[in-house]
Write a protein that holds these residues in place. Structure first.
Motif, PDB file in Angstrom:
ATOM      1  N   ALA A   1       0.849  -1.189   0.000  1.00 36.54           N
ATOM      2  CA  ALA A   1       0.000   0.000   0.000  1.00 36.54           C
ATOM      3  C   ALA A   1       0.884   1.238   0.000  1.00 36.54           C
ATOM      4  O   ALA A   1       2.032   1.200   0.450  1.00 36.54           O
ATOM      5  CB  ALA A   1      -0.882  -0.023   1.233  1.00 36.54           C
ATOM      6  N   HIS A   2       0.367   2.281  -0.540  1.00 37.93           N
ATOM      7  CA  HIS A   2       1.109   3.537  -0.601  1.00 37.93           C
ATOM      8  C   HIS A   2       0.315   4.618   0.107  1.00 37.93           C
ATOM      9  O   HIS A   2      -0.888   4.478   0.318  1.00 37.93           O
ATOM     10  CB  HIS A   2       1.334   3.960  -2.054  1.00 37.93           C
ATOM     11  CG  HIS A   2       2.016   2.913  -2.871  1.00 37.93           C
ATOM     12  ND1 HIS A   2       1.442   2.357  -3.977  1.00 37.93           N
ATOM     13  CD2 HIS A   2       3.217   2.330  -2.724  1.00 37.93           C
ATOM     14  CE1 HIS A   2       2.267   1.461  -4.487  1.00 37.93           C
ATOM     15  NE2 HIS A   2       3.348   1.430  -3.750  1.00 37.93           N
ATOM     16  N   VAL A   3       1.028   5.680   0.410  1.00 41.35           N
ATOM     17  CA  VAL A   3       0.332   6.873   0.878  1.00 41.35           C
ATOM     18  C   VAL A   3      -0.107   7.608  -0.380  1.00 41.35           C
ATOM     19  O   VAL A   3       0.727   8.120  -1.133  1.00 41.35           O
ATOM     20  CB  VAL A   3       1.268   7.756   1.733  1.00 41.35           C
ATOM     21  CG1 VAL A   3       0.582   9.064   2.065  1.00 41.35           C
ATOM     22  CG2 VAL A   3       1.646   7.022   3.003  1.00 41.35           C
ATOM     23  N   SER A   4      -1.393   7.606  -0.615  1.00 41.38           N
ATOM     24  CA  SER A   4      -1.863   8.148  -1.886  1.00 41.38           C
ATOM     25  C   SER A   4      -2.250   9.612  -1.791  1.00 41.38           C
ATOM     26  O   SER A   4      -2.665  10.203  -2.780  1.00 41.38           O
ATOM     27  CB  SER A   4      -3.049   7.331  -2.384  1.00 41.38           C
ATOM     28  OG  SER A   4      -4.035   7.299  -1.395  1.00 41.38           O
ATOM     29  N   GLY A   5      -2.111  10.194  -0.620  1.00 34.51           N
ATOM     30  CA  GLY A   5      -2.428  11.607  -0.502  1.00 34.51           C
ATOM     31  C   GLY A   5      -2.265  12.043   0.940  1.00 34.51           C
ATOM     32  O   GLY A   5      -2.049  11.217   1.835  1.00 34.51           O
ATOM     33  N   PRO A   6      -2.369  13.325   1.191  1.00 32.47           N
ATOM     34  CA  PRO A   6      -2.197  13.833   2.554  1.00 32.47           C
ATOM     35  C   PRO A   6      -3.122  13.151   3.561  1.00 32.47           C
ATOM     36  O   PRO A   6      -2.723  12.885   4.693  1.00 32.47           O
ATOM     37  CB  PRO A   6      -2.528  15.318   2.413  1.00 32.47           C
ATOM     38  CG  PRO A   6      -2.190  15.645   0.997  1.00 32.47           C
ATOM     39  CD  PRO A   6      -2.521  14.422   0.210  1.00 32.47           C
TER      40      PRO A   6
ATOM     41  N   VAL B   1      -1.898   9.968   5.347  1.00 30.36           N
ATOM     42  CA  VAL B   1      -0.811  10.013   6.340  1.00 30.36           C
ATOM     43  C   VAL B   1      -1.335   9.637   7.722  1.00 30.36           C
ATOM     44  O   VAL B   1      -0.572   9.185   8.587  1.00 30.36           O
ATOM     45  CB  VAL B   1      -0.146  11.414   6.341  1.00 30.36           C
ATOM     46  CG1 VAL B   1       0.905  11.526   7.424  1.00 30.36           C
ATOM     47  CG2 VAL B   1       0.485  11.674   4.983  1.00 30.36           C
TER      48      VAL B   1
ATOM     49  N   ARG C   1      -2.683   7.107   8.472  1.00 35.95           N
ATOM     50  CA  ARG C   1      -2.385   5.691   8.692  1.00 35.95           C
ATOM     51  C   ARG C   1      -1.023   5.502   9.348  1.00 35.95           C
ATOM     52  O   ARG C   1      -0.669   4.389   9.722  1.00 35.95           O
ATOM     53  CB  ARG C   1      -2.431   4.942   7.357  1.00 35.95           C
ATOM     54  CG  ARG C   1      -3.838   4.900   6.779  1.00 35.95           C
ATOM     55  CD  ARG C   1      -3.856   4.637   5.317  1.00 35.95           C
ATOM     56  NE  ARG C   1      -3.505   3.263   5.002  1.00 35.95           N
ATOM     57  CZ  ARG C   1      -3.391   2.791   3.781  1.00 35.95           C
ATOM     58  NH1 ARG C   1      -3.600   3.595   2.753  1.00 35.95           N
ATOM     59  NH2 ARG C   1      -3.085   1.546   3.568  1.00 35.95           N
ATOM     60  N   LEU C   2      -0.235   6.585   9.403  1.00 34.83           N
ATOM     61  CA  LEU C   2       1.104   6.487   9.997  1.00 34.83           C
ATOM     62  C   LEU C   2       1.125   7.025  11.428  1.00 34.83           C
ATOM     63  O   LEU C   2       2.201   7.306  11.969  1.00 34.83           O
ATOM     64  CB  LEU C   2       2.118   7.259   9.137  1.00 34.83           C
ATOM     65  CG  LEU C   2       2.283   6.754   7.706  1.00 34.83           C
ATOM     66  CD1 LEU C   2       3.125   7.721   6.891  1.00 34.83           C
ATOM     67  CD2 LEU C   2       2.926   5.384   7.714  1.00 34.83           C
TER      68      LEU C   2
END
Lengths: 208, 346
Positions: B290-295, B298, B300-301
């Motif tokens: 999975a990627h960070v797809s937008g602000p 974040v 999720r971090l």
């Protein structure tokens, strides 16, 4: 707007937040190579130098991939490694560039010395104290944890850079887990498709 | 398990849409299949032919084997349905003959026809032959056609075998007739050569000759009887029609019938396919990094928080690519305007 001003404007948002938060020493790292950490450190240094009208020291502390040192064509010059090993003084190591108001400390001979908390603390307290802002370019956490952690304890704020839509989430989480700082690091989202950050809200949240 | 559940929860709307589309399409297709299928059926009563009338070839479909009469005939029909020639003959007797002639792939067309036929036994002597079609009049047409073609095939096989049997018996009859004539001639010659009283040995010889003649005449009579039976039996069976009676003729169905099974199959396949696809999406969504797809991502971090988003530099917008940007920044930052080590200028 001139071309240099246009380029630096890319980093104005980040620099203005750093300025607003009053951070003096900041470090940039990432989970992996190629996230744009050195570019962000360079751009933020330029932007802050223009914004604060003061001297900015850019430190290449990337023992794994010292790209800023290569950009400055100072591969064979003495630098941070020699400074930490007491083989050179700060005046000989730090290069000052008047037009940009950016002073640069190259890595030097990376094989000569390793960063230690005591050595770095001494550097920050003695050599870097004359600069209004100190920006440190660090290697990726997952590849160079031992080079990052001492700095993480010394800088006012550590930033973890990640690329939007590219950096694998599990690796970022792994990198954040390795840092395990008292104050959680901030995330800088690089190469964002659209800046949807509400600046005042972000500043309020950051100060909270 | 937790990551999969998290992924499923994250993509719940997508999964819901996928399931709704596939299940919805499956239910619609199943209902359409059910509502447009008309199965026509003929009920047939079968009897085993009398042993006196039965032919003796083991290859004859009407030959007696250890089976019920119904299963014997059902097997015969199912075997015939396996052959393209039989199916072709059936289709040619119906309104589908034009479609068969126009079909680009005859094998596929005939396979579709074969699948629509169903032969089932109900007890020892009852069987049903049915055909399911989307066109109601086609069902009885096809069932009548298969029965007619089967009757033709059985009659043809019976006639062929009768001819062969008859030829064999005629040959045997000729031999038997020659043997009988020889025996008669030998007896006549013996009588002519022994006009007087016969000794014991001569009487014994004469008895043997007479016995041979009697045996030859008995065999001759037996063969004549068999020839008559072989010629008459198929005709008698054909005329009586007792061994294959269509009790209920196929009718044109006015309400949907016979599509339940295929409709249930379509529905089950759709449900299974929907579940499989949803499971696959969840697995892929979980396993793919999975990627960070937008602000907003974040969050999720947490507890790390977003500080800033640096926009992507494009040629159109910023006039420089990321590589150009770095080079340009370095040129600006490290422009040596006469600065020396340890000296602040400007």
């Amino acid at each position: 707007m001139s071309a240099p001003a246009s380029l630096m404007a890319t980093f104005d948002g980040l620099a203005s937040r750093v300025d607003a938060m009053g951070f003096r020493t900041i470090g940039f790292t990432s989970a992996l190579l190629g996230e744009g950490v050195s570019t962000l450190a360079l751009g933020t240094a330029l932007s802050l130098a223009a914004m604060r009208r003061g001297s900015v020291l850019l430190v290449d502390a990337n023992w794994i991939h010292p790209s800023l040192t290569r950009d400055a064509r100072l591969e064979s010059s003495v630098g941070l490694a020699e400074l930490l090993a007491d083989r050179a003084d700060a005046a000989a190591c730090i290069r000052r560039y008047a037009p940009s108001r950016v002073a640069f400390l190259p890595l030097g001979d990376g094989m000569g010395a390793r960063p230690t908390l005591r050595g770095l603390a001494s550097f920050v307290a003695k050599e870097a104290v004359s600069f209004e802002t100190v920006i440190v370019d660090l290697p990726p956490v997952l590849a160079g944890e031992t080079f990052v952690l001492p700095w993480a304890a010394l800088v006012d704020q550590l930033f973890v850079v990640l690329r939007e839509g590219a950096t694998p989430l599990p690796l970022i989480q792994q990198a954040l887990g390795k840092l395990s700082l008292a104050a959680p690091p901030y995330i800088v989202l690089n190469r964002a498709r659209g800046s949807s950050v509400d600046v005042p809200a972000a500043l309020l949240a950051a100060r909270a | 398990m937790r990551p999969y559940l998290t992924t499923a929860h994250r993509y719940r709307w997508l999964l819901g849409a996928v399931l709704a589309i596939i299940w919805g399409a499956g239910i619609v297709a199943a209902y359409t299949e059910y509502a447009t299928t008309f199965e026509s059926e003929a009920t047939i009563w079968v009897l085993r032919a009398s042993p006196e009338l039965a032919t003796t070839s083991p290859d004859d479909p009407n030959a007696t084997v250890i089976q019920t009469a119904a299963s014997q005939q059902a097997d015969l029909l199912n075997q015939l349905l396996q052959t393209k020639e039989f199916l072709r003959d059936v289709v040619r007797q119906t309104s589908l003959r034009a479609a068969l002639a126009a079909a680009p792939d005859e094998t596929k067309f005939l396979a579709g026809v074969q699948k629509s036929f169903r032969v089932q036994t109900h007890g020892n002597n009852l069987l049903t032959v049915s055909f399911a079609a989307h066109d109601p009049p086609l069902g009885p047409e096809m069932v009548n056609a298969i029965l007619a073609v089967r009757a033709d095939r059985v009659a043809q096989a019976s006639t062929t075998f009768t001819t062969i049997t008859n030829t064999l018996y005629q040959k045997q009859l000729q031999v038997a007739q020659a043997q009988a004539l020889d025996a008669q001639r030998a007896l006549d010659e013996f009588d002519a050569s022994h006009p007087g009283a016969l000794s014991d040995i001569e009487q014994h010889l004469k008895d043997q000759l007479r016995l041979t003649l009697d045996y030859a005449q008995i065999r001759l009579g037996d063969l004549r009887g068999r020839i008559n039976q072989a010629a008459l039996a198929p005709a008698i069976l054909s005329v009586s029609g007792m061994e294959f009676q269509v009790v209920d003729q196929p009718q044109v169905e006015t309400s949907p019938r016979g599509g339940t099974r295929s409709a249930a199959m379509i529905g089950a396949v759709a449900i299974a396919a929907g579940c499989a696809l949803a499971a696959l999406l969840v697995v892929i969504g979980t396993l793919l990094p999975a990627h960070v797809s937008g602000p907003a991502d974040v969050s999720r971090l947490a507890p790390a928080r977003l500080f800033a988003a640096v926009p992507r530099v494009t040629r159109a917008g910023g006039g420089a690519s990321p590589g150009d940007l770095r080079t340009s920044l370095a040129a600006i930052a490290f422009a040596d305007g006469g600065a020396r080590n340890g000296e602040v200028s400007g």
